[in-house]
Design a protein around this motif. Structure first.
Motif, PDB file in Angstrom:
ATOM      1  N   TYR A 200      37.295  49.063  34.047  1.00 54.50           N
ATOM      2  CA  TYR A 200      37.609  47.750  34.631  1.00 54.50           C
ATOM      3  C   TYR A 200      36.665  46.680  34.096  1.00 54.50           C
ATOM      4  O   TYR A 200      37.100  45.546  33.807  1.00 54.50           O
ATOM      5  N   LEU A 201      35.388  46.992  33.958  1.00 51.91           N
ATOM      6  CA  LEU A 201      34.453  45.997  33.438  1.00 51.91           C
ATOM      7  C   LEU A 201      34.797  45.609  32.004  1.00 51.91           C
ATOM      8  O   LEU A 201      34.610  44.456  31.605  1.00 51.91           O
ATOM      9  N   ALA A 202      35.310  46.546  31.219  1.00 48.06           N
ATOM     10  CA  ALA A 202      35.755  46.217  29.862  1.00 48.06           C
ATOM     11  C   ALA A 202      36.928  45.234  29.921  1.00 48.06           C
ATOM     12  O   ALA A 202      36.994  44.271  29.134  1.00 48.06           O
ATOM     13  N   TYR A 203      37.853  45.473  30.849  1.00 47.68           N
ATOM     14  CA  TYR A 203      38.982  44.550  31.046  1.00 47.68           C
ATOM     15  C   TYR A 203      38.468  43.180  31.465  1.00 47.68           C
ATOM     16  O   TYR A 203      38.931  42.136  30.968  1.00 47.68           O
ATOM     17  N   LEU A 204      37.506  43.174  32.402  1.00 47.55           N
ATOM     18  CA  LEU A 204      36.949  41.919  32.898  1.00 47.55           C
ATOM     19  C   LEU A 204      36.266  41.146  31.784  1.00 47.55           C
ATOM     20  O   LEU A 204      36.482  39.939  31.609  1.00 47.55           O
ATOM     21  N   ASN A 205      35.437  41.816  30.988  1.00 46.58           N
ATOM     22  CA  ASN A 205      34.725  41.129  29.911  1.00 46.58           C
ATOM     23  C   ASN A 205      35.666  40.593  28.846  1.00 46.58           C
ATOM     24  O   ASN A 205      35.460  39.501  28.304  1.00 46.58           O
ATOM     25  N   LYS A 206      36.706  41.358  28.550  1.00 49.80           N
ATOM     26  CA  LYS A 206      37.688  40.878  27.573  1.00 49.80           C
ATOM     27  C   LYS A 206      38.360  39.608  28.067  1.00 49.80           C
ATOM     28  O   LYS A 206      38.574  38.665  27.298  1.00 49.80           O
ATOM     29  N   SER A 207      38.685  39.577  29.357  1.00 47.14           N
ATOM     30  CA  SER A 207      39.321  38.388  29.934  1.00 47.14           C
ATOM     31  C   SER A 207      38.351  37.215  29.979  1.00 47.14           C
ATOM     32  O   SER A 207      38.719  36.073  29.674  1.00 47.14           O
ATOM     33  N   LEU A 208      37.101  37.484  30.355  1.00 46.16           N
ATOM     34  CA  LEU A 208      36.104  36.409  30.419  1.00 46.16           C
ATOM     35  C   LEU A 208      35.819  35.805  29.053  1.00 46.16           C
ATOM     36  O   LEU A 208      35.408  34.639  28.954  1.00 46.16           O
ATOM     37  N   ALA A 209      36.015  36.600  27.994  1.00 46.80           N
ATOM     38  CA  ALA A 209      35.773  36.112  26.639  1.00 46.80           C
ATOM     39  C   ALA A 209      36.878  35.195  26.136  1.00 46.80           C
ATOM     40  O   ALA A 209      36.724  34.540  25.102  1.00 46.80           O
ATOM     41  N   ASP A 210      37.980  35.140  26.869  1.00 48.24           N
ATOM     42  CA  ASP A 210      39.084  34.261  26.484  1.00 48.24           C
ATOM     43  C   ASP A 210      38.607  32.808  26.501  1.00 48.24           C
ATOM     44  O   ASP A 210      37.860  32.393  27.378  1.00 48.24           O
ATOM     45  N   LYS A 211      39.062  32.027  25.553  1.00 49.54           N
ATOM     46  CA  LYS A 211      38.616  30.639  25.425  1.00 49.54           C
ATOM     47  C   LYS A 211      38.910  29.811  26.670  1.00 49.54           C
ATOM     48  O   LYS A 211      38.199  28.860  26.968  1.00 49.54           O
ATOM     49  N   LYS A 212      39.957  30.173  27.407  1.00 48.05           N
ATOM     50  CA  LYS A 212      40.296  29.371  28.587  1.00 48.05           C
ATOM     51  C   LYS A 212      39.255  29.522  29.696  1.00 48.05           C
ATOM     52  O   LYS A 212      39.227  28.725  30.626  1.00 48.05           O
ATOM     53  N   PHE A 213      38.426  30.569  29.606  1.00 49.69           N
ATOM     54  CA  PHE A 213      37.353  30.749  30.577  1.00 49.69           C
ATOM     55  C   PHE A 213      35.987  30.355  30.012  1.00 49.69           C
ATOM     56  O   PHE A 213      35.113  29.909  30.741  1.00 49.69           O
ATOM     57  N   GLN A 214      35.781  30.515  28.727  1.00 50.96           N
ATOM     58  CA  GLN A 214      34.445  30.381  28.151  1.00 50.96           C
ATOM     59  C   GLN A 214      33.839  28.998  28.362  1.00 50.96           C
ATOM     60  O   GLN A 214      32.640  28.879  28.535  1.00 50.96           O
ATOM     61  N   ARG A 215      34.632  27.969  28.340  1.00 54.01           N
ATOM     62  CA  ARG A 215      34.066  26.627  28.373  1.00 54.01           C
ATOM     63  C   ARG A 215      34.280  25.898  29.695  1.00 54.01           C
ATOM     64  O   ARG A 215      34.086  24.700  29.778  1.00 54.01           O
TER      65      ARG A 215
END
Length: 343
Positions: A200-215
């Motif tokens: 799950y943490l791998a899924y979470l980190n992949k999603s958090l790395a999305d540009k729509k969240f990063q900035r």
């Protein structure tokens, strides 16, 4: 999935009240009037736990001996949760769950009515100790993974029994060879529970790395799963001395980092709320993917927790597929087209 109607009987301050919900509903009223109680009731019907107390008897109206919650979900599903003793054939303080008229248990029921809750207390996921983060992430997995539920229950039993054995070893009432099967069990459970948490943490980190969240607000968020490689034999003497289980998944840490700094130490309260908001959006998408149905989103006191920019971002990212039920002291222009329940 959507809650269409919820009935509360003897539940906190509600003696006999019913409420109809739309795809987007806001419950409006002053502090202490019962807004959070409605959110609490729906969450309780979903996962069997309140986010405000660990004791179901605290939810019974002061002058009554039981509470009952009922919900009409979608077109043809009904769920009822009963707790207390209104009838002679119910044992004292029994919890009884029925789904579509059939009595069921929580292990089978989890995931049928998925919810995601965002409340003021959720900032503790960032600011409090490791046990709060473990409980949060495990709660997500409980809704989607029956094997994880079974493993978690077995882990609790193993830790209890192993701690008892450590005490007996300390007072010379048992032999050290008796630890071996418990070590094997704990080792197996440690491996499987860590694997699921890590996925799950791998899924979470992949999603958090999305540009729509990063900035968003210039925040870069990532998580790390921190474990200790344990040698049971090397720890045995210290475990016996302390009569404590000193290794296993119950001691793991899930670190949340904000702009490459530990969020627990360095995040402001506003930043902590924003990080939790991001995790809740991703949680909603995860539940929808795994269960094949969109969870109901429960937002308690939303507008006091997030500013207008973040609130707009939150609602936009949640999309229109999930039912949203929010509470607020006053209505807001961001939800002007929502159904309003005035308390």
């Amino acid at each position: 999935m959507a809650f269409n109607k919820v009935t509360l009987e003897n539940f906190r301050t509600f003696l006999d009240s019913s409420f109809d919900f739309s795809p987007k509903t806001v419950v409006v009223g002053g502090n202490g009037i019962g807004k959070s109680t409605l959110i609490e009731a729906i969450r309780l019907l979903s996962v069997g736990k309140s986010f405000r107390t660990h004791r179901l008897d605290e939810l019974v109206n002061f002058d009554q001996s039981f509470f009952r919650l009922q919900a009409q979900v979608d077109k043809d599903s009904k769920v009822e949760l009963f707790f207390g003793q209104p009838f002679a054939d119910y044992p004292d303080k029994e919890r009884r769950l029925t789904f579509n008229g059939q009595e069921t248990n929580w292990l089978e029921f989890f995931g049928k009515l998925p919810t995601v809750i965002f409340s003021p207390e959720d900032v503790e996921i960032i600011t409090s100790g490791p046990q709060v983060r473990r409980r949060y992430f495990d709660g997500i997995l409980w809704q989607v993974d029956s094997q994880f539920r079974s493993n978690s229950l077995e882990l609790s039993r193993v830790l209890q029994e192993r701690a008892k054995l450590l005490f007996l070893l300390k007072i010379n009432r048992a032999g050290r060879a008796e630890l071996m099967p418990w070590n094997e069990l704990l080792g197996r459970l440690t491996k499987t529970i860590r694997k699921r948490r890590g996925e799950y943490l791998a899924y979470l980190n992949k999603s958090l790395a999305d540009k729509k969240f990063q900035r968003l607000n210039e925040l870069v968020v990532e998580t790390s799963y921190l474990t200790e490689e344990a040698d049971p034999e090397a720890l045995e003497r210290e475990e016996i001395r302390k009569t404590q289980n000193l290794w296993g998944p119950h001691r793991d840490e899930i670190e949340i980092r904000l702009n490459d700094q530990p969020a627990r130490k360095y995040a402001s309260r506003g930043q902590a709320r924003t990080v939790v908001m991001l995790m809740k959006i991703i949680e909603a998408h995860f539940l929808a993917e795994k269960l094949g149905k969109h969870p109901t989103i429960l937002l308690d006191d939303l507008f006091s927790e997030l500013d207008e920019k973040n609130t707009g971002f939150f609602l936009e990212r949640l999309g229109n597929d999930s039912q949203i039920i929010a509470t607020a002291v006053t209505a807001n222009k961001l939800i002007k087209d929502w159904r309003v329940i005035n308390l």
